[in-house]
Design an enzyme around this catalytic site. Structure first.
Site, PDB file in Angstrom:
ATOM      1  N   ASN A 115     -40.309 -31.302 -76.478  1.00 50.26           N
ATOM      2  CA  ASN A 115     -38.984 -30.477 -77.267  1.00 50.26           C
ATOM      3  C   ASN A 115     -38.687 -28.963 -76.604  1.00 50.26           C
ATOM      4  O   ASN A 115     -37.736 -28.651 -76.622  1.00 50.26           O
ATOM      5  CB  ASN A 115     -39.259 -30.634 -78.656  1.00 50.26           C
ATOM      6  CG  ASN A 115     -38.883 -31.779 -79.420  1.00 50.26           C
ATOM      7  OD1 ASN A 115     -38.604 -32.735 -78.996  1.00 50.26           O
ATOM      8  ND2 ASN A 115     -39.751 -31.794 -80.757  1.00 50.26           N
TER       9      ASN A 115
ATOM     10  N   ASP B 212     -33.554 -32.703 -68.531  1.00 50.20           N
ATOM     11  CA  ASP B 212     -33.063 -33.483 -69.880  1.00 50.20           C
ATOM     12  C   ASP B 212     -33.662 -35.157 -69.677  1.00 50.20           C
ATOM     13  O   ASP B 212     -34.169 -35.721 -70.446  1.00 50.20           O
ATOM     14  CB  ASP B 212     -31.633 -33.408 -70.161  1.00 50.20           C
ATOM     15  CG  ASP B 212     -31.438 -34.238 -71.598  1.00 50.20           C
ATOM     16  OD1 ASP B 212     -31.959 -33.847 -72.581  1.00 50.20           O
ATOM     17  OD2 ASP B 212     -30.554 -35.245 -71.550  1.00 50.20           O
TER      18      ASP B 212
ATOM     19  N   ASP C 125     -37.800 -34.777 -70.356  1.00 56.80           N
ATOM     20  CA  ASP C 125     -38.648 -34.534 -71.588  1.00 56.80           C
ATOM     21  C   ASP C 125     -39.185 -36.046 -72.004  1.00 56.80           C
ATOM     22  O   ASP C 125     -40.172 -35.901 -72.541  1.00 56.80           O
ATOM     23  CB  ASP C 125     -37.508 -33.853 -72.602  1.00 56.80           C
ATOM     24  CG  ASP C 125     -36.331 -34.759 -72.780  1.00 56.80           C
ATOM     25  OD1 ASP C 125     -36.250 -35.946 -72.125  1.00 56.80           O
ATOM     26  OD2 ASP C 125     -35.415 -33.976 -73.315  1.00 56.80           O
TER      27      ASP C 125
ATOM     28  N   ASP D 159     -33.222 -33.899 -79.222  1.00 56.22           N
ATOM     29  CA  ASP D 159     -32.784 -34.467 -77.850  1.00 56.22           C
ATOM     30  C   ASP D 159     -31.113 -34.411 -78.039  1.00 56.22           C
ATOM     31  O   ASP D 159     -30.311 -33.738 -77.485  1.00 56.22           O
ATOM     32  CB  ASP D 159     -33.315 -35.357 -77.283  1.00 56.22           C
ATOM     33  CG  ASP D 159     -32.785 -35.757 -75.762  1.00 56.22           C
ATOM     34  OD1 ASP D 159     -32.250 -34.854 -75.090  1.00 56.22           O
ATOM     35  OD2 ASP D 159     -33.145 -36.831 -74.941  1.00 56.22           O
ATOM     36  N   HIS D 160     -30.697 -35.404 -78.931  1.00 56.85           N
ATOM     37  CA  HIS D 160     -29.401 -35.716 -79.258  1.00 56.85           C
ATOM     38  C   HIS D 160     -28.499 -34.536 -79.776  1.00 56.85           C
ATOM     39  O   HIS D 160     -27.461 -34.470 -79.593  1.00 56.85           O
ATOM     40  CB  HIS D 160     -29.280 -37.090 -79.969  1.00 56.85           C
ATOM     41  CG  HIS D 160     -29.647 -38.282 -79.007  1.00 56.85           C
ATOM     42  ND1 HIS D 160     -28.805 -38.909 -78.277  1.00 56.85           N
ATOM     43  CD2 HIS D 160     -30.807 -39.118 -79.049  1.00 56.85           C
ATOM     44  CE1 HIS D 160     -29.374 -39.901 -77.458  1.00 56.85           C
ATOM     45  NE2 HIS D 160     -30.600 -40.143 -78.199  1.00 56.85           N
TER      46      HIS D 160
END
Length: 370
Positions: free
Chosen positions: A32, A79, A82, A100-101
């Site tokens: 994260n 991105d 991760d 993430d989203h």
């Protein structure tokens, strides 16, 4: 749950590089945190564009466009790393998906603002068309996953990586040739002409319509595949429910587009606040949808987002001074609501799973196969 990403040739070329880089990351580095750093790259670029191009038009120093291009490259590659770091450290969790989203939803809107700055497109109906060409298929992909358990995006030739590099190319063109190149007139087949920026927005809008139609057809069409029973939980499913959900999502998108249209010619501060309100409330709607899918719960209508956007659109009925005051109040309220909701959800997930959002307290059972 099934994910169909449509790995592209460019993905295949990048994968060894991502794997090599992830193998050299410290095991204490939380996935994260990588997501947060990636998002911060876009945020800094957005802040720079807002500083030099407050109304999205004009010409910034060339290095601003170059930095913005580099930020996109940094963001998309981080991105993509991760998730690999999460699997490597054995720290994959529902929180990672939400983080993430959720960050993607905010970043997406900031990236659209940066594209508008490079193209020299002010807040207007034209900007709304371009934004909806990206925002509509993105949120519908999340909605489709809620109903089918399948996230479909990309093909063998063109996917997320290629899309981000295309955005990078826009910024590089503005860096190398100046943003005035997008004002060059392009002749149309039927006669007349449009600027290169206008043509670009029309292409994006048309592509968004096609993609959105596919999303809707896969959920509401005759060949729609029902969600497996193991994934249903307490979800409210069915074509009637899905259609009603579309009305709620569409309401937010329509009001956001109307807000951008109304903000045309109102000044830099009003324009930026209007753009920001739409972005924050879009991210709030997306977060609700992601949470509902993760928890297998009913998707609540986005009444709060619709209400705040509805209030913001009332600015068109007020005097300039009162309109600026109202749009500022709505911007503060929207930001506060979004922050309170996301922080509380993250805190609840961390407490339930016994994890931390930006650190890995212990490493156990980590796998390096990614």
């Amino acid at each position: 749950m099934v994910y169909i990403r449509g790995y592209t040739i460019l993905d295949d070329l990048h994968n060894p590089v991502w794997n090599w880089a992830v193998d050299r990351l410290p095991l204490w580095l939380a996935p994260n945190l990588i997501t947060l750093v990636a998002s911060a790259c876009i945020f800094v670029a957005y802040a720079l564009n807002a500083l030099y191009l407050p109304d999205f038009t004009g010409e910034a120093p060339p290095w601003v466009y170059l930095f913005t291009a580099v930020s996109v490259v940094a963001y998309v590659n981080l991105d993509c790393m991760d998730g690999k770091q999460a699997r490597r450290t054995g720290s994959s969790s529902p929180l990672g998906q939400l983080f993430d989203h959720g960050c993607d939803a905010l970043v997406l809107h900031m990236m659209l603002g940066n594209i508008a700055s490079s193209l020299g497109v002010a807040v207007s109906f034209k900007m709304a068309v371009g934004c909806l060409g990206i925002l509509v298929p993105w949120i519908l992909a999340q909605w489709e996953e809620y109903h089918t358990g399948v996230m479909m995006y990309g093909t063998r030739l063109y996917g997320v990586l290629e899309a981000n590099y295309s955005i990078c190319a826009v910024h590089l063109v503005s860096w190398a040739l100046g943003p005035r190149v997008w004002a060059v007139a392009v002749p149309l087949p039927g006669g007349g002409s449009r600027t290169l920026a206008d043509v670009s927005l029309l292409v994006v809008g048309a592509a968004g319509i096609v993609q959105a139609a596919h999303n809707v057809y896969r959920v509401l069409g005759p060949s729609a595949v029902p969600l497996p029973s193991s994934e249903r939980g307490n979800k409210q499913l069915g074509k009637g429910v899905a259609a009603r959900q579309l009305l709620g999502l569409g309401g937010v998108l329509a009001l956001g587009a109307l807000l951008l249209h109304q903000a045309e010619g109102t000044g830099a501060l009003h324009a930026r606040l209007s753009f920001g309100i739409f972005g924050v409330l879009y991210a709030l709607m997306a977060t609700h949808l992601i949470i509902a899918h993760m928890c297998k719960e009913p998707l609540p209508p986005p009444w709060l987002a619709i209400g705040l956007l509805g209030v913001a659109t009332c600015c068109g009925l007020l005097t300039v001074g009162h309109a600026r005051a109202l749009i500022a109040v709505v911007a503060v309220a929207a930001t506060a609501v979004y922050l309170v909701y996301t922080v509380s959800i993250i805190d609840q997930i961390c407490g339930f799973l016994g994890i931390r959002v930006l650190s890995i307290p212990t490493i156990g059972g980590a796998s390096k196969k990614h």
